[in-house]
Structures are given as structure tokens and as C-alpha cells.
Design an enzyme around this catalytic site. Structure first.
Site, PDB file in Angstrom:
ATOM      1  N   ALA A 185       0.867  -1.169   0.000  1.00 32.83           N
ATOM      2  CA  ALA A 185       0.000   0.000   0.000  1.00 32.83           C
ATOM      3  C   ALA A 185       0.913   1.230   0.000  1.00 32.83           C
ATOM      4  O   ALA A 185       2.077   1.144   0.397  1.00 32.83           O
ATOM      5  CB  ALA A 185      -0.872  -0.021   1.239  1.00 32.83           C
ATOM      6  N   GLY A 214       0.456  -4.947   0.739  1.00 31.27           N
ATOM      7  CA  GLY A 214      -0.619  -4.953  -0.259  1.00 31.27           C
ATOM      8  C   GLY A 214      -0.200  -5.641  -1.557  1.00 31.27           C
ATOM      9  O   GLY A 214      -1.047  -6.140  -2.302  1.00 31.27           O
ATOM     10  N   GLU A 223      -0.748  -9.174  -0.908  1.00 28.52           N
ATOM     11  CA  GLU A 223      -2.208  -9.357  -0.875  1.00 28.52           C
ATOM     12  C   GLU A 223      -2.788  -9.366  -2.296  1.00 28.52           C
ATOM     13  O   GLU A 223      -3.735 -10.094  -2.591  1.00 28.52           O
ATOM     14  CB  GLU A 223      -2.843  -8.258  -0.019  1.00 28.52           C
ATOM     15  CG  GLU A 223      -2.469  -8.433   1.462  1.00 28.52           C
ATOM     16  CD  GLU A 223      -2.903  -7.264   2.330  1.00 28.52           C
ATOM     17  OE1 GLU A 223      -2.381  -6.150   2.096  1.00 28.52           O
ATOM     18  OE2 GLU A 223      -3.753  -7.445   3.203  1.00 28.52           O
ATOM     19  N   GLU A 231       3.723  -5.212   7.518  1.00 29.68           N
ATOM     20  CA  GLU A 231       2.925  -4.130   8.109  1.00 29.68           C
ATOM     21  C   GLU A 231       3.271  -3.859   9.566  1.00 29.68           C
ATOM     22  O   GLU A 231       3.152  -2.730  10.043  1.00 29.68           O
ATOM     23  CB  GLU A 231       1.426  -4.438   7.990  1.00 29.68           C
ATOM     24  CG  GLU A 231       0.857  -4.305   6.588  1.00 29.68           C
ATOM     25  CD  GLU A 231       0.977  -5.576   5.754  1.00 29.68           C
ATOM     26  OE1 GLU A 231       1.682  -6.513   6.184  1.00 29.68           O
ATOM     27  OE2 GLU A 231       0.373  -5.622   4.682  1.00 29.68           O
TER      28      GLU A 231
HETATM   29  N1  COA Z   1       4.692   3.130  -0.308  1.00 23.69           N
HETATM   30  C1  COA Z   1       5.181   4.297  -0.762  1.00 23.69           C
HETATM   31  N2  COA Z   1       6.419   4.439  -1.254  1.00 23.69           N
HETATM   32  C2  COA Z   1       7.198   3.348  -1.271  1.00 23.69           C
HETATM   33  C3  COA Z   1       6.767   2.108  -0.801  1.00 23.69           C
HETATM   34  C4  COA Z   1       5.442   2.021  -0.309  1.00 23.69           C
HETATM   35  N3  COA Z   1       4.929   0.861   0.124  1.00 23.69           N
HETATM   36  N4  COA Z   1       7.766   1.211  -0.921  1.00 23.69           N
HETATM   37  C5  COA Z   1       8.793   1.877  -1.464  1.00 23.69           C
HETATM   38  N5  COA Z   1       8.444   3.171  -1.674  1.00 23.69           N
HETATM   39  C6  COA Z   1       9.271   4.234  -2.230  1.00 23.69           C
HETATM   40  C7  COA Z   1      10.367   4.618  -1.253  1.00 23.69           C
HETATM   41  O1  COA Z   1       9.871   5.541  -0.290  1.00 23.69           O
HETATM   42  C8  COA Z   1      11.387   5.230  -2.195  1.00 23.69           C
HETATM   43  O2  COA Z   1      10.973   6.540  -2.514  1.00 23.69           O
HETATM   44  P1  COA Z   1      12.090   7.730  -2.613  1.00 23.69           P
HETATM   45  O3  COA Z   1      12.958   7.299  -3.769  1.00 23.69           O
HETATM   46  O4  COA Z   1      11.251   8.922  -2.888  1.00 23.69           O
HETATM   47  O5  COA Z   1      12.821   7.708  -1.293  1.00 23.69           O
HETATM   48  C9  COA Z   1      11.237   4.380  -3.467  1.00 23.69           C
HETATM   49  O6  COA Z   1       9.958   3.752  -3.382  1.00 23.69           O
HETATM   50  C10 COA Z   1      12.282   3.283  -3.569  1.00 23.69           C
HETATM   51  O7  COA Z   1      12.266   2.537  -2.360  1.00 23.69           O
HETATM   52  P2  COA Z   1      13.538   2.359  -1.392  1.00 23.69           P
HETATM   53  O8  COA Z   1      13.023   2.116  -0.016  1.00 23.69           O
HETATM   54  O9  COA Z   1      14.489   3.480  -1.582  1.00 23.69           O
HETATM   55  O10 COA Z   1      14.164   1.031  -2.031  1.00 23.69           O
HETATM   56  P3  COA Z   1      15.072  -0.036  -1.279  1.00 23.69           P
HETATM   57  O11 COA Z   1      15.588  -0.929  -2.355  1.00 23.69           O
HETATM   58  O12 COA Z   1      16.025   0.612  -0.350  1.00 23.69           O
HETATM   59  O13 COA Z   1      14.026  -0.874  -0.373  1.00 23.69           O
HETATM   60  C11 COA Z   1      11.968  -2.026   0.090  1.00 23.69           C
HETATM   61  C12 COA Z   1      13.021  -1.608  -0.975  1.00 23.69           C
HETATM   62  C13 COA Z   1      10.818  -2.689  -0.650  1.00 23.69           C
HETATM   63  C14 COA Z   1      12.598  -3.036   1.076  1.00 23.69           C
HETATM   64  C15 COA Z   1      11.495  -0.765   0.867  1.00 23.69           C
HETATM   65  O14 COA Z   1      11.110   0.204  -0.080  1.00 23.69           O
HETATM   66  C16 COA Z   1      10.327  -0.998   1.780  1.00 23.69           C
HETATM   67  O15 COA Z   1      10.504  -1.538   2.861  1.00 23.69           O
HETATM   68  N6  COA Z   1       9.115  -0.572   1.370  1.00 23.69           N
HETATM   69  C17 COA Z   1       7.950  -0.637   2.183  1.00 23.69           C
HETATM   70  C18 COA Z   1       7.411  -2.029   2.245  1.00 23.69           C
HETATM   71  C19 COA Z   1       6.197  -2.081   3.142  1.00 23.69           C
HETATM   72  O16 COA Z   1       6.275  -1.834   4.325  1.00 23.69           O
HETATM   73  N7  COA Z   1       5.050  -2.411   2.549  1.00 23.69           N
HETATM   74  C20 COA Z   1       3.821  -2.518   3.271  1.00 23.69           C
HETATM   75  C21 COA Z   1       3.102  -1.223   3.234  1.00 23.69           C
HETATM   76  S1  COA Z   1       1.566  -1.299   4.146  1.00 23.69           S
END
Ligand code: COA
Length: 263
Positions: free
Chosen positions: A69, A114, A117, A137
Site C-alpha cells: 500500500a 498490499g 495481498e 505491516e
Molecule cells: N509506499 C510508498 N512508497 C514506497 C513504498 C510504499 N509501500 N515502498 C517503497 N516506496 C518508495 C520509497 O519511499 C522510495 O521513494 P524515494 O525514492 O522517494 O525515497 C522508493 O519507493 C524506492 O524505495 P527504497 O526504499 O528506496 O528502495 P530499497 O531498495 O532501499 O528498499 C523495500 C526496498 C521494498 C525493502 C522498501 O522500499 C520498503 O521496505 N518498502 C515498504 C514495504 C512495506 O512496508 N510495505 C507494506 C506497506 S503497508
């Protein structure tokens, strides 16, 4: 249907096997309301075309299927707006689940929150060996809200669902295959080709029989699922109002570790 560069959900190929691409690579294809609405609209449109036998869903870019999400979009929502958003997410997943013909998730990278999901709402999950899957989450002070607590149990059993939802750990596709979360493991460069081949196999079978099978398999858990989805929304909204959720999302956006206090 026209393919436009800025569309957040693209129909990349249309035919017996139709391909949808979630297209927000700059946020790792995070599901904001625009994406969720576009998925619903795409499936409503596809439902009008009886020649479609299988739908494939994948994520744009090298890194992610869908990283969850949209945290930035969610962080500042008030109670009414977050309720609308989570209802929309569940409606989106149910639209996919209720689509007449099979839907295959081609998980090309992160399938988190999400995103997992979304894959769980599909009939089959094919994953690249590079994919990582999880329900992280709890790192944000919330729980899965788009059906994960229910569909993960249905697909993998309560033990796996507990492990992934309590720890937030990310597992690789190979482990996903070993616990029944992933149906087929693919070499990264072969993922789309493997899914297309399998989709063509399904498409070659009697369409009415395949659709009836999908409908009956869905009914097996339908009553339990509907009750569970309602409980999930209520629990999600309760947590969304907590201080820990506020802290969890702020910490993610500020790129620091969260400090949770159980309030
Ligand atoms: N929602 C909004 N933005 C997201 C996102 C999400 N779920 N997941 C990644 N992004 C964005 C990051 O904020 C980043 O934006 P920026 O470039 O403006 O800083 C961009 O996507 C790239 O992600 P980044 O975190 O820099 O990549 P990474 O390779 O270091 O890490 C993940 C990848 C997937 C491990 C990490 O992005 C992450 O943990 N994301 C969230 C996952 C999550 O908690 N999902 C459940 C949400 S309810």
C-alpha cells in the site's frame, strides 16, 4: 484499449491471455487509490470481453511486483479517508478474485504488504527467483488490510500466516515455493515467458469448465472469507488510529528505526 505512458495500470497485451502491468516504478508500484481504482476499472472492462481466458498481472521495472500500500499516501489520512482507502483495497482484491477467468500474478520482485495481498487475490502465483515476499505491516504499526490475514491462512495455513504477520520478515521465492505461497519458481529472465506459456495452456482448455472450476474453488472458503475480511477492516482501522502507527509510518518516511510504545 490505448496504452498511454502515464497510465498507472497498463494493458500491455490484450487477447486470450491479457497482460496488466502495475506502473508506478518510482514508488516500487505502491498501491495508491489511483492504482486500486484503475485495477478495478481494468477488470470491469476485461469482464466485458468473453474471449479473455487468463489475465497476467506483473509490476513495472526490475525491482518490484508491488511494494505494498502507498505509505506516503496513507500516512496523513484521517479516520474516514483511511476507511475508504482500505475498503477500496479490499474491493480491488475481491474484483480480481471474482473475475470469471483465472488470474496469474507474475511476481518479478518485491511483493510486500498490499503487493503480496494482490498476489494472494490472484489464482496462481509465479515468482522470479529474485522475488521477495512478506507482510511487513507490523514495522509500520498496522496489519494487512487488503485481505492478507484471511487469504494467507487459506493459501499457506495458520502457521505460515502467523510467522509472516507477526515478524514482518521477508522470504525469498524459493522459501515461498516450499511453503505453498508460490506455485512456480522461475528464472528471472524467463518469468513472463513461463507465465505466458502456462496461461496459454489454461487458455487451451474448455473455457466454461475453467471458469466453473474457479467459481467453485472460490466458494470453498467464501463464507469464512467474507466474515474475516470485515473483522480485518475493523482491526486495521483501530490500529491506524494508534500512536505506534503514526510513529511507524513517520519512521519509514524519515528513513529511521521506529520507536513503538504499544499505544
Ligand atoms: N509506499 C510508498 N512508497 C514506497 C513504498 C510504499 N509501500 N515502498 C517503497 N516506496 C518508495 C520509497 O519511499 C522510495 O521513494 P524515494 O525514492 O522517494 O525515497 C522508493 O519507493 C524506492 O524505495 P527504497 O526504499 O528506496 O528502495 P530499497 O531498495 O532501499 O528498499 C523495500 C526496498 C521494498 C525493502 C522498501 O522500499 C520498503 O521496505 N518498502 C515498504 C514495504 C512495506 O512496508 N510495505 C507494506 C506497506 S503497508
Amino acid at each position: 484499449m490505448a496504452i498511454m505512458e502515464e497510465e498507472v495500470v497498463k494493458i500491455a497485451a490484450q487477447g486470450a491471455v491479457t497482460e496488466l502491468v502495475i506502473n508506478r516504478p518510482q514508488t516500487l508500484n505502491a498501491l495508491n487509490a489511483d492504482v486500486l481504482n484503475s485495477i478495478i476499472l481494468a477488470f470491469e472492462k476485461l469482464a466485458e470481453d468473453p474471449s479473455i481466458r487468463v489475465v497476467l498481472i506483473t509490476g513495472a521495472g526490475e525491482k518490484a511486483f508491488v511494494a505494498g500500500a502507498d505509505i506516503a499516501g496513507m500516512a496523513d489520512l484521517g479516520p474516514r479517508a483511511i476507511a475508504d482507502y482500505v475498503e477500496l483495497g479490499q474491493r480491488c482484491m475481491r474484483t480480481i478474485e471474482n473475475f470469471d477467468s483465472p488470474v496469474i500474478a507474475a511476481v518479478n520482485g518485491y511483493a510486500l504488504g498490499g503487493g503480496l495481498e494482490l498476489a494472494l487475490a490472484c489464482d496462481l502465483i509465479f515468482a522470479s527467483r529474485k522475488a521477495k515476499l512478506g507482510q511487513p505491516e507490523v514495522n509500520l504499526g498496522i496489519i494487512p488490510g487488503f485481505g492478507g490475514t484471511q487469504r494467507l491462512v487459506q493459501r499457506c495455513g495458520i502457521g505460515t500466516a502467523r510467522r509472516l504477520c507477526f515478524s514482518g520478515e521477508l522470504i525469498d521465492a524459493e522459501e515461498g515455493k516450499s511453503i505453498g505461497l508460490v506455485d512456480k519458481l522461475c528464472e528471472p529472465e524467463m518469468l513472463l515467458e513461463d507465465v505466458r506459456k502456462y496461461a496459454a495452456l489454461i487458455a487451451s482448455k474448455a473455457p466454461l469448465a475453467v471458469r466453473k472450476a474457479k467459481s467453485l474453488l472460490r466458494q470453498a472458503h467464501a463464507v469464512q472469507l467474507l466474515g474475516g475480511l470485515r473483522l480485518e477492516i475493523e482491526a486495521f482501522l483501530e490500529l491506524f488510529a494508534s500512536a505506534d502507527r503514526e510513529e511507524g509510518m513517520r519512521a519509514f518516511l524519515q528513513k529511521r528505526e521506529p520507536k513503538f510504545k504499544a499505544v
